[in-house]
Design a protein around this motif. Structure first.
Motif, mmCIF file in Angstrom:
data_model
loop_
_atom_site.group_PDB
_atom_site.id
_atom_site.type_symbol
_atom_site.label_atom_id
_atom_site.label_comp_id
_atom_site.label_asym_id
_atom_site.label_seq_id
_atom_site.Cartn_x
_atom_site.Cartn_y
_atom_site.Cartn_z
ATOM 1 N N TYR A 182 13.589 -6.609 5.819
ATOM 2 C CA TYR A 182 13.038 -5.323 6.234
ATOM 3 C C TYR A 182 13.806 -4.678 7.387
ATOM 4 O O TYR A 182 13.437 -3.586 7.827
ATOM 5 N N ASN A 183 14.823 -5.335 7.910
ATOM 6 C CA ASN A 183 15.634 -4.710 8.953
ATOM 7 C C ASN A 183 16.188 -3.379 8.454
ATOM 8 O O ASN A 183 16.675 -3.287 7.327
ATOM 9 N N SER A 184 16.106 -2.368 9.289
ATOM 10 C CA SER A 184 16.660 -1.033 9.012
ATOM 11 C C SER A 184 15.907 -0.268 7.934
ATOM 12 O O SER A 184 16.309 0.835 7.571
ATOM 13 N N GLN A 185 14.811 -0.808 7.406
ATOM 14 C CA GLN A 185 14.050 -0.103 6.381
ATOM 15 C C GLN A 185 13.059 0.875 7.040
ATOM 16 O O GLN A 185 12.466 0.578 8.074
ATOM 17 N N VAL A 186 12.858 2.034 6.410
ATOM 18 C CA VAL A 186 11.962 3.043 6.996
ATOM 19 C C VAL A 186 10.703 3.253 6.164
ATOM 20 O O VAL A 186 9.640 3.567 6.714
ATOM 21 N N PHE A 187 10.790 3.103 4.861
ATOM 22 C CA PHE A 187 9.656 3.455 4.014
ATOM 23 C C PHE A 187 8.485 2.468 4.086
ATOM 24 O O PHE A 187 7.326 2.895 3.971
ATOM 25 N N PRO A 188 8.700 1.161 4.263
ATOM 26 C CA PRO A 188 7.533 0.285 4.448
ATOM 27 C C PRO A 188 6.670 0.699 5.639
ATOM 28 O O PRO A 188 5.431 0.680 5.556
ATOM 29 N N SER A 189 7.298 1.092 6.743
ATOM 30 C CA SER A 189 6.537 1.524 7.924
ATOM 31 C C SER A 189 5.745 2.790 7.633
ATOM 32 O O SER A 189 4.584 2.925 8.035
ATOM 33 N N ILE A 190 6.381 3.727 6.934
ATOM 34 C CA ILE A 190 5.692 4.981 6.615
ATOM 35 C C ILE A 190 4.474 4.712 5.738
ATOM 36 O O ILE A 190 3.377 5.248 5.980
ATOM 37 N N LEU A 191 4.626 3.878 4.724
ATOM 38 C CA LEU A 191 3.499 3.556 3.844
ATOM 39 C C LEU A 191 2.391 2.838 4.604
ATOM 40 O O LEU A 191 1.197 3.076 4.358
ATOM 41 N N ALA A 192 2.758 1.968 5.541
ATOM 42 C CA ALA A 192 1.751 1.257 6.328
ATOM 43 C C ALA A 192 0.937 2.231 7.181
ATOM 44 O O ALA A 192 -0.300 2.134 7.257
ATOM 45 N N VAL A 193 1.610 3.176 7.818
ATOM 46 C CA VAL A 193 0.902 4.139 8.670
ATOM 47 C C VAL A 193 0.046 5.077 7.822
ATOM 48 O O VAL A 193 -1.060 5.454 8.217
ATOM 49 N N LEU A 194 0.541 5.463 6.649
ATOM 50 C CA LEU A 194 -0.272 6.285 5.747
ATOM 51 C C LEU A 194 -1.540 5.552 5.319
ATOM 52 O O LEU A 194 -2.594 6.172 5.128
ATOM 53 N N ALA A 195 -1.451 4.231 5.166
ATOM 54 C CA ALA A 195 -2.646 3.446 4.842
ATOM 55 C C ALA A 195 -3.578 3.341 6.044
ATOM 56 O O ALA A 195 -4.810 3.363 5.899
ATOM 57 N N LEU A 196 -3.010 3.214 7.241
ATOM 58 C CA LEU A 196 -3.831 3.130 8.453
ATOM 59 C C LEU A 196 -4.595 4.418 8.718
ATOM 60 O O LEU A 196 -5.709 4.399 9.253
ATOM 61 N N TRP A 197 -3.983 5.532 8.387
ATOM 62 C CA TRP A 197 -4.502 6.856 8.734
ATOM 63 C C TRP A 197 -5.985 7.032 8.347
ATOM 64 O O TRP A 197 -6.823 7.296 9.209
ATOM 65 N N PRO A 198 -6.370 6.869 7.056
ATOM 66 C CA PRO A 198 -7.792 7.045 6.726
ATOM 67 C C PRO A 198 -8.664 5.877 7.165
ATOM 68 O O PRO A 198 -9.840 6.069 7.517
ATOM 69 N N LEU A 199 -8.092 4.653 7.153
ATOM 70 C CA LEU A 199 -8.901 3.485 7.505
ATOM 71 C C LEU A 199 -9.346 3.519 8.966
ATOM 72 O O LEU A 199 -10.508 3.217 9.281
ATOM 73 N N GLU A 200 -8.435 3.873 9.852
ATOM 74 C CA GLU A 200 -8.797 3.918 11.266
ATOM 75 C C GLU A 200 -9.907 4.937 11.500
ATOM 76 O O GLU A 200 -10.863 4.680 12.242
#
Length: 663
Positions: free
Chosen positions: A228-246
């Motif tokens: 996952y070094n240098s990857q950007v899309f896993p982080s974006i998907l994780a935050v998009l999942a956090l957004w409604p749950l939080e």
């Protein structure tokens, strides 16, 4: 008409109160978010007394009022109270659609590809723009280090070289953390929580477990071994999942346990989901984009680079160049270099520079020359927006010359397979991005391609340019003749514009409110300012955030957002200082006011302090228009270009009756 009549007319012009999903205002304009953009009648709005103009910008319909915007906003809000919004919910005085179970206008806005595309582009820009400086700086650091190793100045097997390499390498290795932060900031998710959820992807123990023989399984489900070094899309998907749950768990959890219950539930749900699904999905998405970029390049080769370079003036003009950042990042993460977008950008940037210098050499318009020269220098250093908006798009022959030069330069760069090794706007200051230790000719070919682009666009512009065919120059002449002035398109100032004549006409001086670089108002990336709709003036790209009084007078306008301040001189000159573009959306966070509306101020007195770094980190342009809003009464003449310090003479104003009398 009364103010209430004005408000009713504006409401009718935007499709009625029920069509309003949101309403805010800045220092000069009402900003409507509408349920149905098609219901807004821009022509009718422009025709209203008290309305300067109306424009549609992205997902907003903006009604430009000027200095009276606060009173008009209050009147519009007063008219909206008690009027049902779309879907039957009431609309309160806060500017947002009221919410019953069915939702207000905002919740019921129909889907459109235009609105969806605008939202996606806004998200991309907000996530990636703030991290570009970190990536660009690290990339240049790395390229300089590689260059020093290739030249033998610093042996690559030395401890010093290896220690210094750790600095830029760490930036790219921990790119998922940077992206998680900016995505969380954009979506208003708890930033430390987002970083905590994503952090395990880069944790050494996790990598060891999933890469061991036989891999690792979570409750019987195999966890994919992904770097996952240098990857950007896993982080974006994780935050998009956090957004409604939080939001959901914050809403349902009792206050006493919320501080630990909400993050616990987010970890419990999102982290395993990221480990099993979102992480591999994001990695696949990045690989897909990388494959698409490389596939296009491999299929069309140098033709792809040449075509993209030629089209970039048009692509940048609508902001679509930002869409190239994610795939370029993914490509560089996978291969360590980019041979497509950044290389094409080099051809385009130097093509813009060549055309600007030719225009400056050929035109007899003093104002156009003053625009073209700094725009050309800016393009040389990788920033092309001043050239594109200030000259290129306004003159068809210049646009074609730029496209021809960019195509020629891009073709050479593509044929010689030039690659870039840092994600930064290609230009003179960043040219080390083309250093390749394995291929010393890479930077040589990059330089040749850049010279080709500059030379071709320069020569073609030099041949085809005529002042008589330039809309910019024609408009300048027509304005001068309409106002009874002599033609300003000449190599020397006319007697009416000499300092002696100006002094005789009775003038006053506007001092620079900030230190920075002076640019023409036409180069500001906002059509309301660049079009002179609010008045004549100039703009400053600031290097320091202290905003000072341009003369002695009274503070006549200062909003709660503190991003814009109006000062009126004792002679009646009204100057608006608008710090940054669209910075009203920051709600005053980066600004500190040292005066209040109605205060008497002296020249160079500190008015407002702006945190320029915070503004840039939030993804906003810090360019500051300085406008004489009552230009109908005062002629404005710029006195400075290039670098300027606060309190130095910036512009001269002359009462138009006196100026015409002297002429």
């Amino acid at each position: 008409m009364t103010r209430d009549d004005d408000a009713r007319a504006i409401l009718d012009g935007v499709g009625g109160p029920a069509n309003i999903a949101g309403l805010t205002h800045c220092s000069t304009r009402l900003r409507f978010t509408l349920a149905d953009d098609a219901k807004a009648d821009l022509d009718a709005l422009k025709a209203l007394p008290g309305v300067i103009t109306a424009v549609r910008s992205g997902s907003q319909t903006q009604v430009v009022i000027g200095n009276d915007v606060v009173s008009v906003y209050n009147a519009v809000e007063k008219q909206r109270k008690g009027v049902p919004a779309a879907g039957g919910s009431g609309v309160g005085g806060t500017g947002a659609a009221g919410g019953s179970a069915g939702g207000g206008a905002d919740a019921r806005r129909g889907f459109s590809w235009k609105r969806f595309g605008s939202a996606v582009m806004d998200f991309i820009v907000s996530v990636f723009t703030p991290i570009v400086p970190a990536i660009a700086g690290a990339g240049i650091f790395k390229s300089l280090l590689v260059g020093a190793g290739a030249l033998g100045w610093l042996p690559t097997d030395s401890t010093s070289y290896q220690l210094l390499s750790v600095i830029p390498d760490a930036v790219f290795a921990f790119l998922p953390i940077l992206v998680a932060y900016t995505a969380a900031k954009k979506l208003n998710v708890n930033r430390p929580l987002a970083l905590g959820v994503v952090a395990f992807l880069l944790f050494a123990n996790f990598s060891t477990l999933v890469n061991q023989d036989g891999g690792a399984a979570l409750f019987g489900l195999q966890v994919q071994a992904v770097n996952y070094n240098s990857q950007v899309f896993p982080s974006i998907l994780a935050v998009l999942a956090l957004w409604p749950l939080e939001r959901f768990f914050t809403k349902i959890s009792p206050g006493p346990i919320r501080v630990f219950f909400v993050p616990f539930m987010c970890y419990l749900i999102v982290a395993p989901l990221l480990m099993l699904v979102l992480g591999p999905l994001g990695f696949w998405l990045g690989s897909l984009l990388t494959g698409a970029m490389i596939g296009l390049y491999n299929t069309l080769g140098w033709v792809a680079v040449a075509i993209l370079a030629a089209l970039l003036p048009l692509i940048i003009s609508v902001g679509m160049h930002k869409a190239f950042i994610p795939p370029t990042l993914a490509t560089m993460a996978a291969t360590g270099k980019d041979s497509f977008y950044l290389v094409a950008s080099l051809g385009h940037n130097l093509g813009e520079a060549g055309a600007m210098f030719a225009v400056a050499l050929r035109t007899r318009s003093i104002r156009l020359r003053a625009t073209a020269i700094p725009a050309g220098i800016s393009a040389l250093f990788g920033i092309t927006e001043p050239a594109i908006y200030g000259v290129t798009l306004q003159n068809r022959k210049v646009l074609l010359s730029v496209m021809a030069g960019a195509f020629a330069g891009g073709a050479y760069l593509g044929l010689t397979v030039v690659s870039a090794f840092a994600l930064v706007g290609p230009g003179l200051a960043s040219f080390t991005m083309f250093v390749d230790a394995l291929n010393p000719m890479n930077i040589v070919n990059a330089a040749i391609g850049a010279v080709i682009a500059l030379a071709v666009s320069f020569v073609i512009t030099l041949v085809v340019w005529k002042d008589s065919t330039s809309p910019t120059v024609r408009a300048e002449r027509e304005l001068a003749l309409a106002e009874g002035e002599s033609d300003t398109v000449s190599a020397e100032p006319t007697p009416a514009t000499t300092p002696a004549a100006a002094a005789a006409a009775g003038t006053s001086t506007v001092l620079a409110p900030l230190s920075g670089s002076v640019i023409p108002l036409a180069e500001v990336a906002d059509p309301v300012f660049s079009g002179g709709i609010l008045g004549d003036g100039v703009a400053i790209v600031p290097t320091a955030g202290g905003v000072r009084a341009p003369f002695a007078g009274t503070v006549t306008s200062l909003l709660d957002s503190k991003h814009a301040i109006g000062v009126t001189s004792d002679d009646g000159v009204e100057v608006l200082i608008h710090v940054g573009i669209d910075t009203v959306k920051l709600d005053g966070a980066p600004f500190t006011a040292h005066v209040a509306q109605g205060d008497r101020v002296e020249a160079v007195q500190l008015l407002v302090e702006a945190d320029l770094d915070a503004i840039r980190e939030a993804g906003y342009d810090t360019t500051t228009p300085v406008i004489v809003t009552n230009s109908d009464r005062f002629a404005v003449e710029a006195l400075a270009a290039g670098e300027i310090v606060a309190s130095a003479p910036l512009a001269r104003t002359t009462t138009k009756e006196l100026a015409h009398g002297a002429a």
